[in-house]
Design a protein around this motif. Structure first.
Motif, short mmCIF file in Angstrom:
data_model
loop_
_atom_site.label_atom_id
_atom_site.label_comp_id
_atom_site.label_asym_id
_atom_site.label_seq_id
_atom_site.Cartn_x
_atom_site.Cartn_y
_atom_site.Cartn_z
N ALA A 200 0.83 -1.21 0.00
CA ALA A 200 0.00 0.00 0.00
C ALA A 200 0.86 1.26 0.00
CB ALA A 200 -0.93 0.00 1.21
N ALA A 201 1.98 1.23 0.73
CA ALA A 201 2.88 2.38 0.79
C ALA A 201 3.53 2.65 -0.56
CB ALA A 201 3.96 2.15 1.85
N VAL A 202 3.93 1.58 -1.26
CA VAL A 202 4.53 1.73 -2.59
C VAL A 202 3.52 2.36 -3.55
CG1 VAL A 202 5.42 0.48 -4.60
CG2 VAL A 202 6.20 -0.12 -2.30
N ILE A 203 2.27 1.87 -3.50
CA ILE A 203 1.22 2.42 -4.38
C ILE A 203 0.97 3.88 -4.06
CG2 ILE A 203 -1.22 2.26 -4.99
CD1 ILE A 203 -1.01 -0.77 -4.51
N PHE A 204 0.85 4.19 -2.77
CA PHE A 204 0.59 5.58 -2.35
C PHE A 204 1.76 6.48 -2.75
CE2 PHE A 204 0.15 8.71 1.37
CZ PHE A 204 -0.75 9.50 0.67
N GLY A 205 2.99 5.99 -2.55
CA GLY A 205 4.16 6.77 -2.95
C GLY A 205 4.19 7.03 -4.44
N ALA A 206 3.81 6.02 -5.23
CA ALA A 206 3.78 6.18 -6.69
C ALA A 206 2.73 7.19 -7.11
CB ALA A 206 3.53 4.83 -7.37
N LEU A 207 1.57 7.15 -6.45
CA LEU A 207 0.49 8.10 -6.77
C LEU A 207 0.90 9.53 -6.41
CD1 LEU A 207 -2.65 6.08 -5.59
CD2 LEU A 207 -1.89 6.50 -7.94
N ARG A 208 1.64 9.68 -5.32
CA ARG A 208 2.12 11.01 -4.95
C ARG A 208 3.20 11.49 -5.90
NH1 ARG A 208 3.77 10.88 1.20
NH2 ARG A 208 4.86 12.75 0.50
N ALA A 209 4.08 10.59 -6.31
CA ALA A 209 5.17 10.97 -7.21
C ALA A 209 4.65 11.42 -8.57
CB ALA A 209 6.14 9.81 -7.38
N THR A 210 3.54 10.82 -9.00
CA THR A 210 2.96 11.18 -10.30
C THR A 210 1.87 12.23 -10.18
OG1 THR A 210 1.45 9.28 -10.10
CG2 THR A 210 3.49 8.94 -11.33
N SER A 211 1.69 12.76 -8.95
CA SER A 211 0.72 13.84 -8.68
C SER A 211 -0.73 13.42 -8.90
CB SER A 211 1.03 15.08 -9.54
OG SER A 211 2.30 15.58 -9.24
N VAL A 212 -0.98 12.10 -8.93
CA VAL A 212 -2.38 11.65 -8.96
C VAL A 212 -3.06 12.04 -7.65
CG1 VAL A 212 -3.89 9.62 -9.07
CG2 VAL A 212 -1.85 9.77 -10.54
N ILE A 213 -2.30 11.91 -6.55
CA ILE A 213 -2.75 12.40 -5.25
C ILE A 213 -1.84 13.56 -4.88
CG2 ILE A 213 -2.95 11.87 -2.78
CD1 ILE A 213 -3.60 9.02 -3.51
N ASN A 214 -2.42 14.76 -4.76
CA ASN A 214 -1.59 15.93 -4.45
C ASN A 214 -1.90 16.55 -3.09
OD1 ASN A 214 -4.02 17.24 -4.94
ND2 ASN A 214 -3.44 17.86 -7.01
N GLN A 215 -2.79 15.91 -2.33
CA GLN A 215 -3.06 16.36 -0.97
C GLN A 215 -2.97 15.15 -0.05
OE1 GLN A 215 -6.69 18.61 -0.62
NE2 GLN A 215 -6.00 20.19 -2.04
N ARG A 216 -1.75 14.86 0.37
CA ARG A 216 -1.51 13.65 1.16
C ARG A 216 -2.22 13.66 2.49
NH1 ARG A 216 4.87 14.58 2.78
NH2 ARG A 216 4.65 16.73 3.47
N SER A 217 -2.48 14.87 3.04
CA SER A 217 -3.14 14.96 4.34
C SER A 217 -4.54 14.36 4.30
CB SER A 217 -3.21 16.42 4.81
OG SER A 217 -3.91 17.22 3.89
#
Length: 422
Positions: free
Chosen positions: A51-68
């Motif tokens: 799950a952390a790898v997926i979340f990190g990838a989504l953040r790196a590609t700006s699919v998720i831009n509000q991690r909070s």
């Protein structure tokens, strides 16, 4: 290399010590003579890592831009599981002794430990994974000695965390059990404090405002995050000294030659385990003090410049930002968050406009050095051509209009991005 090492190690060490501590305290039996729930902790680690790898990838590609938005509910559940894990660890002796008679309780403890591990990994590891995105700077070949050194620093950081946890684990058979229980309980408590600090930091952006003593405590915890990581290693000084005492007290002579050899072997093992554990603790402290100081650059961001702000529109003239240098501006959002945005004229006449923050490194900001725009946190030079576009360590883009000798930005668009500074 050193920069990646001192960044990655404190991100992975708390997780490694948590996994090790819960494993030691709740382990029972061997082979088939152990409950099925003993494997749940490994499943928790595996699921949390995926799950952390997926979340990190989504953040790196700006699919998720509000991690909070993701981290806040995760931390709420994590704190609940942390508290439950503290209860499980402090009662581990009763849970593991004659565990067949109260299997349901041991299963419940293992379930709590698995969830605690999974949530801790999911929260901590994405920031470590994002360090992979800074191995290669813009315009740089991926096959360079610098890239290889950064990769080596990353691997050494992860490796040191695992080694420190493994060394501390060796004392499980040489130290008095209650001293290891003290250390394991302290590790989980410190993880809880880290999670609580993170959730209060997110809430400070508008949900729950701390004031007075509470706010000063929060600021202290944020500014001394490395102290908490060092404390998680140094709590094992308790079983280390207990291990030394147990080894010294062990008589060298037994009832027969076989027993004497066992006594001498135990003494060597006890003292060796304690000595290596103390060396590991010193290594952690040196990494987070001397190592960090050696890689930290004291960079002061340029002060924000003045601009026109009327009727919900921020206006900056071309003349103010046409020199090809970085210009920084400040804005206070409707929710009270103080934000910064930057403007720089790029080659070709276009303007690079974005927040003074990125999805990878948060609101650390950017500075100009030798004609390059550099991220203050990860020290990576940003390709001028990509400023204004999503991805990597680029500034978070924001809507704007350019024409008639000026740049205009709607404050409503700034308000919508305030979470990047919370």
């Amino acid at each position: 290399m050193l920069k990646q090492f001192v960044t990655v190690m404190p991100g992975t060490l708390p997780v490694a010590l948590l996994v090790m501590s819960l494993g030691v305290m709740l382990d029972v039996g061997e082979g088939r003579d152990r409950p099925v729930s003993a494997t749940w902790r490994r499943w928790g680690l595996a699921i949390g890592m995926v799950a952390a790898v997926i979340f990190g990838a989504l953040r790196a590609t700006s699919v998720i831009n509000q991690r909070s938005a993701v981290n806040f509910p995760v931390l709420v559940v994590a704190i609940i599981m942390d508290i439950a894990a503290i209860v499980a660890v402090t009662n581990a002796r009763r849970l593991t002794a004659n565990w067949q008679r109260h299997l349901a309780l041991l299963n419940a403890a293992n379930a709590v430990a698995a969830l605690c591990i999974a949530l801790s990994v999911f929260y901590a590891v994405p920031d470590v994974i994002l360090q992979l995105t800074v191995f290669v700077e813009p315009g740089e070949s991926p096959f360079t000695s610098e890239m290889l050194l950064r990769a080596l620093g990353f691997l050494l950081g992860v490796g040191m965390s695992i080694i420190v946890a493994a060394i501390c684990r060796t004392m499980r058979t040489t130290a008095f059990r209650f001293t290891f229980t003290i250390a394991a309980t302290a590790v989980v408590i410190l993880v809880t404090v880290q999670h609580l600090t993170a959730i209060l930091q997110i809430a400070q952006g508008g949900m729950i405002m701390q004031h007075g003593v509470a706010f000063r405590i929060l600021v202290w915890l944020i500014n001394h995050a490395s102290w908490l990581v060092q404390a998680q290693a140094w709590v094992f000084a308790v079983p280390a000294f207990a291990s030394i005492i147990a080894g010294v007290r062990m008589p060298l002579q037994g009832a027969d030659a076989t027993e004497s050899r066992k006594h001498r072997a135990f003494r060597r093992k006890a003292i060796s385990a304690a000595a290596w554990s103390l060396i590991a603790m010193i290594g952690v402290s040196l990494t987070l003090t001397v190592g960090v100081n050696a890689t930290t650059q004291t960079v002061t961001l340029s002060p924000p410049e003045n601009y026109s702000l009327k009727h919900g529109v921020a206006t900056i003239t071309f003349a103010q930002v046409s020199d090809g240098h970085l210009h920084r501006f400040q804005y206070k959002a409707k929710d009270g968050t103080v934000m910064r945005f930057i403007i720089i004229k790029k080659n070709g006449g276009a303007y690079g406009i974005g927040l003074d923050a990125c999805d990878n490194c948060g609101d650390a900001g950017y500075y100009e050095k030798d004609g390059k725009i550099i991220c203050k946190k990860c020290d990576v030079a940003i390709n001028l051509a990509t400023i204004g576009f999503k991805g990597g360590c680029n500034p978070v883009p924001l809507p704007y209009k350019a024409g008639n000798g000026k740049i205009t930005i709607q404050t409503a668009d700034l308000d919508a991005l305030s979470a990047h500074f919370q």
